[in-house]
Scaffold this active site. Structure first.
Site, PDB file in Angstrom:
ATOM      1  N   LYS A  75       1.946   6.910  15.771  1.00 27.38           N
ATOM      2  CA  LYS A  75       1.283   7.586  14.646  1.00 27.38           C
ATOM      3  C   LYS A  75      -0.154   7.892  15.059  1.00 27.38           C
ATOM      4  CE  LYS A  75       0.450   6.924   9.654  1.00 27.38           C
ATOM      5  NZ  LYS A  75       0.654   6.006   8.504  1.00 27.38           N
ATOM      6  N   SER A 150       2.962   7.947   4.398  1.00 33.23           N
ATOM      7  CA  SER A 150       2.170   8.826   5.234  1.00 33.23           C
ATOM      8  C   SER A 150       2.665   8.934   6.676  1.00 33.23           C
ATOM      9  CB  SER A 150       0.719   8.331   5.258  1.00 33.23           C
ATOM     10  OG  SER A 150       0.637   7.049   5.850  1.00 33.23           O
ATOM     11  N   SER A 174       3.956   3.341   3.413  1.00 34.10           N
ATOM     12  CA  SER A 174       3.986   4.455   4.367  1.00 34.10           C
ATOM     13  C   SER A 174       4.900   4.306   5.577  1.00 34.10           C
ATOM     14  CB  SER A 174       2.580   4.744   4.870  1.00 34.10           C
ATOM     15  OG  SER A 174       1.910   5.524   3.927  1.00 34.10           O
TER      16      SER A 174
HETATM   17  N1  GLN Z   1       1.411   6.536  -0.657  1.00 33.65           N
HETATM   18  C1  GLN Z   1       0.442   5.493  -0.718  1.00 33.65           C
HETATM   19  C2  GLN Z   1      -0.939   6.088  -0.737  1.00 33.65           C
HETATM   20  O1  GLN Z   1      -1.041   7.256  -0.778  1.00 33.65           O
HETATM   21  C3  GLN Z   1       0.610   4.550   0.448  1.00 33.65           C
HETATM   22  C4  GLN Z   1       0.108   5.121   1.701  1.00 33.65           C
HETATM   23  C5  GLN Z   1       0.225   4.165   2.855  1.00 33.65           C
HETATM   24  O2  GLN Z   1       1.003   3.216   2.837  1.00 33.65           O
HETATM   25  N2  GLN Z   1      -0.602   4.401   3.860  1.00 33.65           N
HETATM   26  O3  GLN Z   1      -1.910   5.414  -0.706  1.00 33.65           O
END
Ligand code: GLN
Length: 485
Positions: A75, A150, A174
């Site tokens: 990532k 994400s 995410s």
């Molecule tokens: N969807 C959640 C957010 O927008 C979690 C994102 C994540 O786990 N990095 O914060």
């Protein structure tokens, strides 16, 4: 190479059926032909082939481990020496780190070959991979839908069979939510299991790195290489690292006490097809000798509101370092220091990141700190206590990973609250610091459904064992999107 697991590729190389150079060339060609998915921000063919040649040499010397020569991708939130690390943001579009993240270093030492960096929501804020400066990632199951976020690029890359495994990060879901939406397996380890060194910070008390792959067996191979103590992350736990793959067989489904939180099965906005698939998956666990029982996590409904105070608060503080001075985007011809700060940040950050910075700055400001941040931390403790009580009665907790299957690109992009609700089942796990895995457990409307299994702190071996047990009984993890989707 296409669609084979780490375990299969390692065997093929050990038998001399293929070399790492061949596998790496085939991964690079697959990435190239799947350009429309937008799963990668950066591809690194030259260094990948050099690493592959080194891996083949190591094998000839008899020094190969299970990951030696296996192509993977990181990532784009993990710092990589000499390779641009953008975090999905215009702010870091020009940032080339002088050091490697711990996870990157560990996987390289285990012999894995990095073929590139995967696309992601900007600063890991999102559930659909639509907030990236580099544009949305497409879900290989249906290219008009999102892969989740994400870690959407990492998920799409595995689902499309471009590489057998990738790394991701999980602050509120995410790793697990994109794994669910793309039909792969993803593990968020216990907070502190994997060092955060060199991982660009979003919300430091929640962020955790973990692996994404087709099977629980591959997750266990990856976790064994990624985990471990590192003094450069003060929250990293000095707990012994098990050989998670070797431990898979020690945890049979027979007699496994599986808690089914009442609140997860009648949640608002839950898709009927997802609920049905997860119920069937639980019946499969029962048929294999597991013992499902209803439990309650009474404060579940508070997890999303609490998270959306704590995560933005920590993000607003972490992101203050991006000021246009030392690295990252700098506006053209600043008039003075204030203009430099304002325009560099105004131009460098996207809309969702700005929303979080504003919410977080507000929640931390004098007079509001007690009402918001402190109160949220108190409720966070109650959520953690709910899980502690549940784990007195059960070994793992099961339920859906996400309330729906992959949704259309654009569908929730203008409605942040709807987007935030994609994580109703995953967020509490981060607030409590627990490990959890999402595994493919069925389909609804021809799209994958994920089941989440949550474990007690540092109980990854049991969690992966249960996930592996389920994958011995079912073949949802073998289903792949059709190339025409
Ligand atoms: N969807 C959640 C957010 O927008 C979690 C994102 C994540 O786990 N990095 O914060």
């Amino acid at each position: 190479m296409h669609n084979r697991t780490i375990a299969e590729l390692a065997d093929a190389m050990a038998r001399g059926e293929c070399s790492s150079v061949e596998l790496t060339e085939s991964a690079l060609a697959a990435i190239d032909s799947a350009n429309d998915l937008n799963a990668f921000v950066t591809v690194t063919p030259e260094s990948a082939l050099a690493q592959a040649r080194a891996a083949d040499d190591a094998r000839r010397r008899g020094e190969a481990g299970v990951l030696t020569g296996v192509p993977i991708a990181h990532k784009d939130i993990f710092c990589t020496t000499g390779v641009r690390t953008s975090c999905g943001s215009r702010m870091l579009d020009n940032f080339v780190p002088p050091y490697d993240a711990f996870v990157v270093e560990k996987l390289r030492r285990a012999g894995a070959v990095m073929v590139g960096k995967t696309n992601m929501d900007e600063f890991a804020m999102g559930s659909s991979n639509e907030t990236s400066w580099y544009g949305p990632v497409r879900n290989p199951w249906s290219k008009d839908t999102v892969p989740g976020g994400s870690s959407g690029g990492s998920a799409a890359a595995v689902a499309a069979g471009l590489v057998p495994a990738t790394t991701g990060t999980d602050t509120g879901g995410s790793i697990r939510q994109p794994a669910a939406l793309t039909g792969i397996s993803g593990l968020k380890p216990t907070y502190g299991r994997v060092s955060r060194y060199g991982m660009i910070a979003f919300a430091s008390s929640l962020d955790q790195a973990g692996p994404m792959a087709a099977t629980a067996e591959d997750l266990s191979i990856m976790l064994t290489a990624m985990a471990g103590f590192d003094r450069r992350d003060s929250t990293c736990a000095d707990e012994p690292v098990t050989d998670y793959r070797a431990a898979l067989g020690n945890h049979s489904l027979k007699g496994l006490r599986v808690g089914l939180p009442r609140e997860y099965f009648n949640a608002e906005g839950m898709d009927a097809g997802v609920a049905m698939a997860v119920q069937q998956a639980i019946e499969a666990l029962r048929a294999a000798g597991a013992e499902p029982r209803e439990i309650s996590l009474p404060n579940s409904g508070l997890a999303v509101p609490v998270y959306y105070v704590i995560a933005p608060a920590e993000a607003s503080s972490n992101l203050s370092r991006f000021d246009g001075v030392r690295y990252g985007h700098r506006c053209a011809e600043p008039r003075d220091l204030e203009d430099l700060y304002k325009r560099s940040r105004g131009e460098g950050f996207g809309e969702e990141v700005k929303r979080r910075i504003m919410v977080g700055t507000y929640a931390l400001s004098a007079g509001y700190y007690d009402a918001y941040y402190l109160k949220a931390q108190q409720v966070r403790r109650m959520i953690r206590d709910d899980f502690a009580r549940a784990f007195e009665q059960v070994d793992v907790i099961a339920g859906p990973t996400a309330p729906s299957v992959a949704f259309a690109i654009g569908e929730k992009a203008d409605d942040p609250v709807q987007m935030y609700l994609s994580d109703i089942f995953t967020i509490a796990v981060n607030l409590a610091g627990l490990p959890a895995v999402s595994i493919p457990a069925g389909q609804s409307d021809g799209l994958p459904v994920g089941m989440q299994l949550i474990g007690n702190h540092f109980d990854e071996a049991r969690l992966l064992g249960a996930a592996h047990g389920f994958q011995q009984l079912t073949d949802w993890h073998k289903q792949r999107p059709s190339p025409e989707a």
